[in-house]
Design an enzyme around this catalytic site. Structure first.
Site, PDB file in Angstrom:
ATOM      1  NE  ARG A 244      -0.472   1.381   3.463  1.00 61.16           N
ATOM      2  CZ  ARG A 244       0.604   2.305   3.743  1.00 61.16           C
ATOM      3  NH1 ARG A 244       2.101   1.636   3.770  1.00 61.16           N
ATOM      4  NH2 ARG A 244       0.745   3.662   3.633  1.00 61.16           N
TER       5      ARG A 244
ATOM      6  NE  ARG B  34      -6.072   0.923  -2.181  1.00 63.30           N
ATOM      7  CZ  ARG B  34      -5.338   1.724  -1.299  1.00 63.30           C
ATOM      8  NH1 ARG B  34      -4.276   1.417  -0.841  1.00 63.30           N
ATOM      9  NH2 ARG B  34      -5.888   2.482  -0.380  1.00 63.30           N
TER      10      ARG B  34
ATOM     11  CD  GLN C 197      -3.614   3.129   6.443  1.00 58.88           C
ATOM     12  OE1 GLN C 197      -4.077   3.453   7.563  1.00 58.88           O
ATOM     13  NE2 GLN C 197      -4.023   3.040   5.294  1.00 58.88           N
TER      14      GLN C 197
ATOM     15  CG  ASP D  42      -2.502   8.653  -1.303  1.00 61.85           C
ATOM     16  OD1 ASP D  42      -2.207   7.671  -1.667  1.00 61.85           O
ATOM     17  OD2 ASP D  42      -2.656   9.218  -0.426  1.00 61.85           O
TER      18      ASP D  42
ATOM     19  CG  ASN E 244      -2.289  12.118   2.648  1.00 59.17           C
ATOM     20  OD1 ASN E 244      -1.492  11.194   1.934  1.00 59.17           O
ATOM     21  ND2 ASN E 244      -2.011  12.273   3.892  1.00 59.17           N
TER      22      ASN E 244
HETATM   23  O1  MRU Z   1      -4.755   3.564   1.672  1.00 60.47           O
HETATM   24  P1  MRU Z   1      -3.037   3.450   1.701  1.00 60.47           P
HETATM   25  O2  MRU Z   1      -2.540   2.768   2.950  1.00 60.47           O
HETATM   26  O3  MRU Z   1      -2.505   2.708   0.377  1.00 60.47           O
HETATM   27  O4  MRU Z   1      -3.047   5.008   1.963  1.00 60.47           O
HETATM   28  C1  MRU Z   1      -2.322   5.785   0.948  1.00 60.47           C
HETATM   29  C2  MRU Z   1      -1.189   6.219   1.742  1.00 60.47           C
HETATM   30  O5  MRU Z   1      -0.147   5.809   1.897  1.00 60.47           O
HETATM   31  C3  MRU Z   1      -1.360   7.561   2.386  1.00 60.47           C
HETATM   32  O6  MRU Z   1      -2.445   8.519   2.212  1.00 60.47           O
HETATM   33  C4  MRU Z   1      -0.078   8.571   2.476  1.00 60.47           C
HETATM   34  O7  MRU Z   1      -0.148   9.450   3.412  1.00 60.47           O
HETATM   35  C5  MRU Z   1       0.411   8.887   1.109  1.00 60.47           C
HETATM   36  S1  MRU Z   1       2.018   8.854   1.040  1.00 60.47           S
HETATM   37  C6  MRU Z   1       2.371   7.348   0.318  1.00 60.47           C
END
Ligand code: MRU
Length: 369
Positions: free
Chosen positions: A54, A95, A208, A249, A259
């Site tokens: 992820r 995703r 996370q 993201d 994000n």
């Molecule tokens: O759902 P995830 O764990 O894949 O979440 C995405 C992220 O890792 C976060 O939003 C993160 O802060 C972004 S930086 C990769």
């Protein structure tokens, strides 16, 4: 980064069989460090969807390796091009919010098309996946070199007293190939002897922060404290946060940031309390096609069970327990958008800029239309 003295990346090709991709299965952290081998495109798609891997950067790199497996699988089909395209579509749909995923797949499609034979195409796909992974690690390293200067400035202003940094979700090395984005400036500051302490948002519903960021910081010896997601505002009001650094993201060309859900609330609280709010990202996280994040970024909705259940260690076993009444509905938005006006600056591999189109394009002039 190192775990118990051993250097790890989050994804690599198996030394004994280069048709197998090794990953750290992040669903098991922080309690078990387990390596999983992905042997098919289907396995890569499952790993991305179910979050064995992820984080925006890492799912992009996983998709790049997935395209390498796709090229090998397509070479066994009647129509190479059609099956490659189909695999690309499936990978892209795994995703939707992190732009790194479609960026990596599109880059692979472009590179693979340069090969003449199936063998050549497979070779190109493998080399491209390795290049994308190496670039990701290199960009994160540079983000650290630029970003630590912000921490250093605050440290000097505080006459060497501890700099308190709040972060949300995991934008650490686990979310990329190495170093991370939000954590890279922190690791660099620590390496240079600057005193820091990190407030780690637990980041419901998948936690996370509590399970991944905390694990990373603990392994790296960085002082940190895990907090419930709603704590940040209180800490800010009481002068206990010097700066916020998050990852991203998908970032629009005008600086709006998608994000992990909850980021927007932290940015609002930071603005109200005059606390600098930085977002760290590699250029692969910019979506150069769009400007308005709130209107144009698709927000992933995940299974409501991620809200209703929580996972943890119980009597030595990883278990899930129900938190809510079984009959209560829940909803699970994975991300939110923080408008550029709430962001103090973006930390990229090319340097730090304001979150506006002009400043971003000054760093990335090749993206001017
Ligand atoms: O759902 P995830 O764990 O894949 O979440 C995405 C992220 O890792 C976060 O939003 C993160 O802060 C972004 S930086 C990769």
């Amino acid at each position: 980064m190192k775990v118990k003295g051993k250097h790890y990346r989050t994804i690599w090709l198996d030394e004994a069989n280069d048709r197998e991709i090794c990953i750290i299965d992040q669903r098991k952290l922080p309690h078990q460090l387990e390596i999983e081998k992905l042997k098919t495109v289907e396995a890569v798609v499952t790993a991305i969807k179910a979050m064995h891997v992820r984080g925006a950067g890492l799912i992009g790199v996983a998709a790049a390796y997935g395209m390498y497996l796709a090229a090998t699988e397509a070479s066994r089909e009647n129509n190479f091009q059609n099956s490659l395209k189909l695999f690309a579509k499936i990978l892209k749909a795994s995703r939707p919010t992190a732009v790194n995923l479609e960026w990596a797949v599109d880059r692979q499609l472009k590179e693979i098309s340069k090969g003449k034979t199936a063998e050549e195409k497979i070779k190109i796909a493998k080399q491209t996946a390795i290049r994308i992974a190496d670039e990701d690690a290199g960009h994160c390293r540079n983000i650290g070199l630029h970003g630590f200067q912000l921490i250093e400035k605050i440290s000097k202003r505080k006459k060497g007293k501890t700099v308190n940094i709040l972060t949300h979700c995991n934008a650490g090395w686990l979310a990329f190939v190495d170093h991370g984005t939000a954590t890279a400036p922190i690791y660099e500051a620590v390496a240079r002897g600057i005193k820091v302490h990190v407030w780690v948002d637990e980041t419901r519903p998948r936690n996370q922060g509590a399970s991944l960021t905390a694990w990373e910081l603990l392994n790296h010896g960085v002082p940190h404290t895990v907090i419930a997601d709603n704590t940040g505002g209180h800490l800010m009001q009481h002068g206990l946060v010097d700066m916020v650094i998050t990852g991203a993201d998908r970032v629009t060309r005008s600086g709006d940031v998608a994000n992990k859900i909850g980021t927007y609330l932290k940015a609002l609280a930071a603005k109200e309390n005059h606390i600098p709010f930085y977002v760290a990202l590699p250029s692969s996280t910019f979506d150069w096609k769009i400007k308005n994040g709130v209107k144009e970024i698709r927000i992933e909705e995940r299974d409501a069970d991620e809200v209703k259940y929580i996972q943890g260690l119980c009597d030595g076993e990883i278990k899930k327990v129900l938190l809510t009444p079984a009959g209560s509905p829940a909803v699970n938005y994975g991300f939110d958008v923080t408008p550029a006006r709430l962001i103090t600056g973006l930390i990229t591999e090319r340097g730090i800029c304001k979150a506006d189109e002009r400043s971003i394009l000054n760093l990335f002039p090749e993206k001017k239309k």
